[in-house]
Design a protein around this motif. Structure first.
Motif, short mmCIF file in Angstrom:
data_model
loop_
_atom_site.label_atom_id
_atom_site.label_comp_id
_atom_site.label_asym_id
_atom_site.label_seq_id
_atom_site.Cartn_x
_atom_site.Cartn_y
_atom_site.Cartn_z
N VAL A 196 -11.41 14.15 -0.03
CA VAL A 196 -11.34 14.31 1.44
C VAL A 196 -11.63 12.89 1.90
O VAL A 196 -10.99 12.65 3.15
N ALA A 197 -12.49 12.13 1.62
CA ALA A 197 -12.95 11.07 2.25
C ALA A 197 -11.69 9.84 2.37
O ALA A 197 -11.38 9.05 3.32
N LYS A 198 -10.93 9.86 1.28
CA LYS A 198 -9.69 9.10 1.04
C LYS A 198 -8.66 9.46 1.68
O LYS A 198 -7.99 8.61 2.57
N GLN A 199 -8.48 10.63 2.07
CA GLN A 199 -7.44 11.21 2.84
C GLN A 199 -7.91 10.97 4.57
O GLN A 199 -7.01 10.53 5.29
N LYS A 200 -9.19 11.17 4.80
CA LYS A 200 -9.49 10.68 6.31
C LYS A 200 -9.33 9.34 6.52
O LYS A 200 -8.95 8.72 7.55
N ALA A 201 -9.99 8.41 5.14
CA ALA A 201 -9.63 6.90 5.58
C ALA A 201 -8.26 6.54 5.71
O ALA A 201 -7.78 5.95 6.39
N MET A 202 -7.23 7.23 5.13
CA MET A 202 -5.88 6.82 5.19
C MET A 202 -5.35 7.14 6.53
O MET A 202 -4.56 6.71 7.08
N ASP A 203 -5.83 8.33 7.04
CA ASP A 203 -5.41 8.64 8.27
C ASP A 203 -5.87 7.85 9.50
O ASP A 203 -5.19 7.41 10.36
N THR A 204 -7.11 7.47 9.26
CA THR A 204 -7.56 6.24 10.19
C THR A 204 -6.80 5.06 10.00
O THR A 204 -6.48 4.42 11.01
N ILE A 205 -6.39 4.67 8.90
CA ILE A 205 -5.45 3.44 8.85
C ILE A 205 -4.10 3.56 9.36
O ILE A 205 -3.76 2.68 10.04
N HIS A 206 -3.52 4.55 9.22
CA HIS A 206 -2.40 4.95 9.75
C HIS A 206 -2.59 4.91 11.40
O HIS A 206 -1.37 4.46 12.02
N ASN A 207 -3.53 5.29 11.95
CA ASN A 207 -3.77 5.32 13.41
C ASN A 207 -3.82 3.93 14.06
O ASN A 207 -3.58 3.42 15.03
N GLU A 208 -4.50 3.07 13.08
CA GLU A 208 -4.99 1.51 13.62
C GLU A 208 -3.92 0.62 13.03
O GLU A 208 -4.01 -0.49 13.84
N MET A 209 -3.15 0.58 12.06
CA MET A 209 -2.30 0.02 11.68
C MET A 209 -0.77 0.01 11.66
O MET A 209 -0.59 1.15 12.20
N GLU A 210 -0.09 -0.94 11.73
CA GLU A 210 1.53 -0.57 11.66
C GLU A 210 2.05 -0.04 10.56
O GLU A 210 1.46 -0.60 9.44
N THR A 211 3.19 0.82 10.62
CA THR A 211 3.57 1.42 9.40
C THR A 211 5.27 1.25 9.53
O THR A 211 5.79 1.36 10.70
N ARG A 212 5.83 1.44 8.16
CA ARG A 212 7.19 1.45 8.28
C ARG A 212 7.71 2.15 7.05
O ARG A 212 6.67 2.37 6.20
N ARG A 213 8.88 2.49 6.86
CA ARG A 213 9.59 2.93 5.66
C ARG A 213 10.43 1.95 4.88
O ARG A 213 10.97 1.22 5.48
#
Length: 374
Positions: free
Chosen positions: A176-193
């Protein structure tokens, strides 16, 4: 003889009223003043408030708790909320009961986040941030890293970090903590495919600047502002060099004037010393001997200093300069042409801050002894 019943007096019986309460109240039962009337109103009001409060408390305690609305209900109108409580966020409601999701604790009518999971999620998200931003900073500074990091790589590195961290996290809590951490990273950093459909993460430009080394930040700033930095640095260095040379010339002039006045003192005293020894001494002094006597060892390495002294001596009409054969060698000698000093030594010492009269006498005596010894 006992009295008879006829002769006894009968006590009168009290009259019994027809009603228990008078039809009209007496005037003594009413408040006699405005103060008493207001007191009566206050007592009645307080009693009424106490009755209402007790009734409300009794009703609230005896009333059964309102059930929760089912999470899967489709009717979200006012009719449903009248008979049940809306199911809170991060909770699952069924048959009027609330069950919080994993990682959350029930507190009253709400589901709050578990402190252990929140702490672990912040720690994992910070590790991911440092890993991604340092890699991007290395790429921008030295070209050794990369800015776009795949999410699968990050998840694998997180698992390795968890093993090396020796933390006593339960596997369920860690997931659960890893999933929440990745959600936070997705909100704070740039993403692409990427080309294969996988997701990549990049550190934002404002955030990556905090992870660059200081020398890299300075070098990039110089390159970015080269058109302004180069002329500014050249001007700054030029000003420092000009100021340094001006200060050196000033120090050289001050020292040359000091040596010039010492030379004049010696030349003035030389004829007096020659007469005091019976006229056997010479009134002149070899210039090179004066130079070696007055200059410090480190000052002899700078020929410009003594050249300035020679220029000042040549401009002085009281001093005569001419060549003379001394011990078979041609030397330039200086001789004082004026009988006695024109200015008292005390005044000259106060005006130019030169050495004392005793020092001048010692210098002239040393030069005289050196000439005789030679």
């Amino acid at each position: 003889m006992a009295p008879t019943s006829d002769t006894k007096r009968k006590k009168p019986k009290p009259s019994i009223p027809h009603t228990l309460f008078p039809v009209e109240p007496s005037l003594n039962s009413l408040p006699s003043s405005k103060t008493d009337f207001f007191r009566l109103i206050a007592v009645v009001s307080i009693a009424a408030a106490v009755v209402v409060a007790c009734n409300f408390i009794a009703t609230s305690l005896n009333q059964p708790p309102t059930p929760f609305c089912d999470s899967n209900t489709s009717d979200s109108g006012d009719s449903v909320s009248e008979y049940c409580e809306p199911c809170p966020t991060n909770g699952v409601c069924y048959d009027g009961k609330l069950e919080c999701g994993y990682g959350y604790k029930k507190q009253g009518k709400f589901c709050i986040e578990d402190g252990d999971i929140s702490k672990a999620a912040k720690k994992l998200s910070k590790w991911v941030e440092v890993h991604v931003c340092e890699s991007c900073a290395q790429s921008l500074c030295s070209g050794s890293g990369k800015c776009w990091v795949s999410e699968d790589e990050l998840l694998n590195n997180l698992d390795k970090y968890k093993l090396n961290d020796n933390s006593e996290l339960d596997e369920a809590i860690y997931a659960v903590a890893k999933q929440k951490a990745m959600d936070t990273i997705h909100n704070e950093m740039e993403t692409r495919r990427d080309d294969r459909g996988g997701e990549e993460i990049k550190c934002p430009e404002l955030l990556v600047n905090h992870y660059k080394p200081l020398n890299c930040v300075i070098w990039q700033w110089i390159i970015k502002h080269a058109l302004l930095a180069v002329p500014a640095c050249a001007s700054f260095v030029g000003c420092i060099l000009i100021a340094s040379r001006a200060y050196q010339r000033h120090c050289l002039s001050v020292r040359a004037e000091q040596l010039y006045h010492e030379v004049c003192d010696i030349l003035e005293e030389k004829p007096l010393v020659s007469r005091s020894v019976g006229g056997e001494g010479e009134p002149w002094v070899v210039a090179s001997w004066l130079r070696d006597h007055l200059l410090l060892p480190k000052e002899r390495k700078d020929p410009l200093l003594w050249r300035k002294v020679e220029e000042l001596v040549l401009e002085d009409s009281r001093v005569d300069q001419y060549p003379k054969l001394v011990k078979g060698e041609s030397k330039v000698v200086w001789e004082w042409q004026v009988e006695g000093p024109l200015v008292s030594p005390e005044k000259r010492k106060r005006s130019v801050g030169s050495a004392s009269a005793e020092k001048s006498m010692n210098l002239s005596s040393n030069v005289h002894r050196r000439m005789h010894a030679g």
